[in-house]
Structures are given as structure tokens and as C-alpha cells.
Design an enzyme around this catalytic site. Structure first.
Site, mmCIF file in Angstrom:
data_model
loop_
_atom_site.group_PDB
_atom_site.id
_atom_site.type_symbol
_atom_site.label_atom_id
_atom_site.label_comp_id
_atom_site.label_asym_id
_atom_site.label_seq_id
_atom_site.Cartn_x
_atom_site.Cartn_y
_atom_site.Cartn_z
ATOM 1 N N CYS A 129 0.801 -1.220 0.000
ATOM 2 C CA CYS A 129 0.000 0.000 0.000
ATOM 3 C C CYS A 129 0.835 1.271 0.000
ATOM 4 C CB CYS A 129 -0.966 0.013 1.184
ATOM 5 S SG CYS A 129 -0.231 -0.408 2.761
ATOM 6 N N HIS A 242 -1.915 6.695 4.042
ATOM 7 C CA HIS A 242 -0.461 6.768 4.030
ATOM 8 C C HIS A 242 -0.040 8.033 3.290
ATOM 9 C CE1 HIS A 242 -0.524 2.871 5.661
ATOM 10 N NE2 HIS A 242 -0.021 2.155 4.670
#
Length: 346
Positions: A129, A242
Site C-alpha cells: 500500500c 499513508h
């Protein structure tokens, strides 16, 4: 998609739950779903749209009649179940690291290298990710000039580590809110009011496995094994999304205007870049969004051929569940749902 039967292995986990939410949001007529998990979760009921589905135990015999098996579990589970799913005629889209670097397994971000689904042999992996937003931004920029080097420092949310660290952040934040940080050292594994400059195990190089994954996966997705990438991956006390501070060095100067135009034209990417009005991507705002967001696009003052960027994306959506569904859509579009022999890679 409505004619497909999709097995969701890990349906009770964070990524599995996000997968089901996206299915509800994305399709007027959703695919047929079979929800699977470990034995301890079997029998649970999960509402998906107007239906209530019962979670079944995922076993090697679970995949008869399944077109696509989305697996979001441990590498051990993926390695155990994926071959049986393929043998039953399903295409496996795997969320973990079990198969990512195997030569005969495509590693795919559809907007970047969707054509790689053409040579699958039954298993397709999605990247880590933290890798996905990096290659999403790098891809349109390398069309302007070849990229020589990338330095990426990531700030990764606790949801990327699973439900236990999410619970730890909640518990620690409440318990430590009035702690005297000047008089006490941090607790082992403390994420509340803290940063942890380690994700996954350390290697002999001094880098972590997470940082190695970013380098190797980006090279594979971009079809550029010589691309120089250095990463530092940090866990931060953020629940979802993120972020990354990224510096790119090109073979020639690339202007901010060129870069902004190229990034804005990239499908699945949103430019939010107006610092004068405090407009730039932040994890809180990007959570729940499908796109990768890019801002603070500027010349690197230390390098005449360099640019600096700030990238933020929801790690549960484009970083995992959404990317998996987009791979299934790519397979449908290219009529590649059934395993076929590997062909020469582009």
C-alpha cells in the site's frame, strides 16, 4: 462484473470490509459474493447492500464456481489457498506479499501497467500500500523525462498494520494523554504521540523489508529494474491514509508546470496544490477517497533535475481493496479471466 462470482477471503478484516463497502458504492448491479474467513469467523453475518451474507470457512475446497478469489490474509494463507483456487478455475487477486516478486505473477496497478494482466497464469498480486501511490505519481512524470532516482519517505497509518495496532493507538492515546513525556521513556511499541521508524523486520543492508518492497515492487510495476529507489518507512499515529515525501531526479530538468499538467491528466490521481491557501493533501481529508492525491509540487533546490512532491492516499482503498476490484475490471475488459500461458512481457 455483475455476472461474476467473487470469493472474498479475509472478509472480516479491515481490507475485506473496505472491499465490501466499495462493492456497494461502485456497482448498481454488484457481483455475486461469497464471504470467507478463518474457522473462528465462520458463521458471522455481514450485510452487503440489501443482502445479509454468511461467512464461510475458507478451505482448499471453497472455490468451486468462483470466477475471482480476492485474498487478503497472511502470506501463509495465500500460499495455501491460492493454488487450490486456481485449480478450481478462479483467478486469484492477492493482497499480500506471498507472490509479488515471482517472475510469473503480474504485479499490477491498472492505471500504470494494466496490460500486465494479459500474461497471468492464475494469480495476480497487488503491490504494497505504500508502493501504489508512488508508482501512480511516477508513471506520468516519467513520460516527461526518464527518472534516474527516487527518494521516498513514507508516513504510514496504523490501519496498514491491522486491527491490533488500530486498537493500540486508541488505548494508548487515551491512557497517555496526560503523561509526562519529559520524565518517562516511550513504552515498547508505543505509537500514540510517537513515530516508529521501522515497518517490518530489518535486513543486513540497514533497510527494512517494507523499504525493500517499495524498491523492488516499483521497479517491477514500472518495468525499470535499474531505477534507483531509496525509502524510509515510518509508522505514524494516524488511523487511515499513508503519506509520502518524494524526491525524483530526472535525466533533464522538468518544470513544475509540466509536472502538474502531467499529474492532473493521470487517471485516479488528483492534484491538490495551492499552498498559498493551505490546500494540500492530508490523511484525514483523503480517508475514504478513491484517488491518490498529490500536492506541494516544487523544484528540488538541491538538484536542477529534481522535483519534490507530497503524496497521500487511503491505504485501505487504492492501497488494497479498490486496486483489487480495478484489476478484476481490467480482466473483464481484456477478456482474461481464465488462466492462460505466460507471454512475453512488454
Amino acid at each position: 462484473m455483475e455476472d461474476l462470482t467473487i470469493a472474498v477471503v479475509g472478509a472480516t478484516g479491515a481490507v475485506g470490509a473496505e472491499f465490501l463497502r466499495i462493492v456497494e458504492q461502485r456497482y448498481a448491479k454488484p457481483p455475486r459474493l461469497r464471504l470467507m474467513a478463518s474457522k473462528r469467523s465462520a458463521g458471522k453475518r455481514i450485510a452487503v447492500g440489501s443482502e445479509e451474507l454468511v461467512v464461510e470457512e475458507a478451505t482448499k475446497d471453497s472455490f468451486e464456481g468462483v470466477d475471482v478469489a480476492f485474498i487478503s490474509a497472511t502470506s501463509a494463507v495465500s500460499r495455501d489457498l491460492a493454488p487450490h483456487a486456481v485449480a478450481a478455475g478462479a483467478v486469484v487477486i492477492d493482497d499480500g506479499s506471498a507472490f509479488r516478486m515471482e517472475a510469473n505473477v503480474p504485479l499490477v496497478v491498472p492505471e500504470v501497467n494494466g496490460e500486465d494482466v494479459e500474461w497471468h497464469e492464475g494469480i495476480i498480486s497487488i503491490p504494497n500500500c505504500s508502493t501504489t501511490p508512488l508508482v501512480m505519481a511516477a508513471h506520468p512524470l516519467r513520460e516527461l523525462a526518464p527518472i534516474r532516482r527516487v527518494i521516498a519517505d513514507t508516513y504510514q497509518s496504523v490501519s496498514g498494520a491491522g486491527a491490533s495496532l488500530v486498537a493500540d493507538l486508541r488505548e494508548q492515546s487515551a491512557r497517555l494523554v496526560d503523561a509526562d513525556h519529559s520524565a518517562t521513556a516511550s513504552e515498547p511499541g508505543q505509537i500514540a504521540y510517537n513515530l516508529i521508524p521501522q515497518i517490518d523486520r530489518f535486513m543486513d543492508t540497514g533497510y527494512t523489508y517494507e523499504e525493500q518492497k517499495m524498491r523492488q515492487e516499483s521497479q517491477k510495476i514500472l518495468h525499470d529494474p535499474e531505477l534507483h529507489i531509496s525509502a524510509t518507512c515510518v509508522r505514524v499515529p494516524v488511523y487511515v491514509s499513508h503519506s509520502a515525501a518524494v524526491h525524483l531526479e530526472f535525466e533533464r530538468p522538468v518544470s513544475v508546470g509540466e509536472a502538474r499538467e502531467a499529474l492532473a491528466s493521470m487517471p485516479g490521481l488528483t492534484v491538490l496544490d495551492d499552498p498559498a491557501n493551505n490546500a494540500y493533501p492530508m490523511p484525514w481529508d483523503v480517508s475514504g477517497e478513491d484517488d491518490v492525491f498529490v500536492g506541494r509540487i516544487r523544484q528540488d533546490l538541491s538538484n536542477p533535475n529534481g522535483l519534490a512532491l507530497w503524496i497521500v492516499s487511503d491505504n485501505l482503498r487504492k492501497g488494497a481493496a479498490l486496486n483489487s476490484l480495478q484489476i478484476a475490471e481490467e480482466l473483464v475488459k481484456r477478456d482474461r479471466l481464465k488462466p492462460r500461458a505466460a507471454t512475453t512481457r512488454v
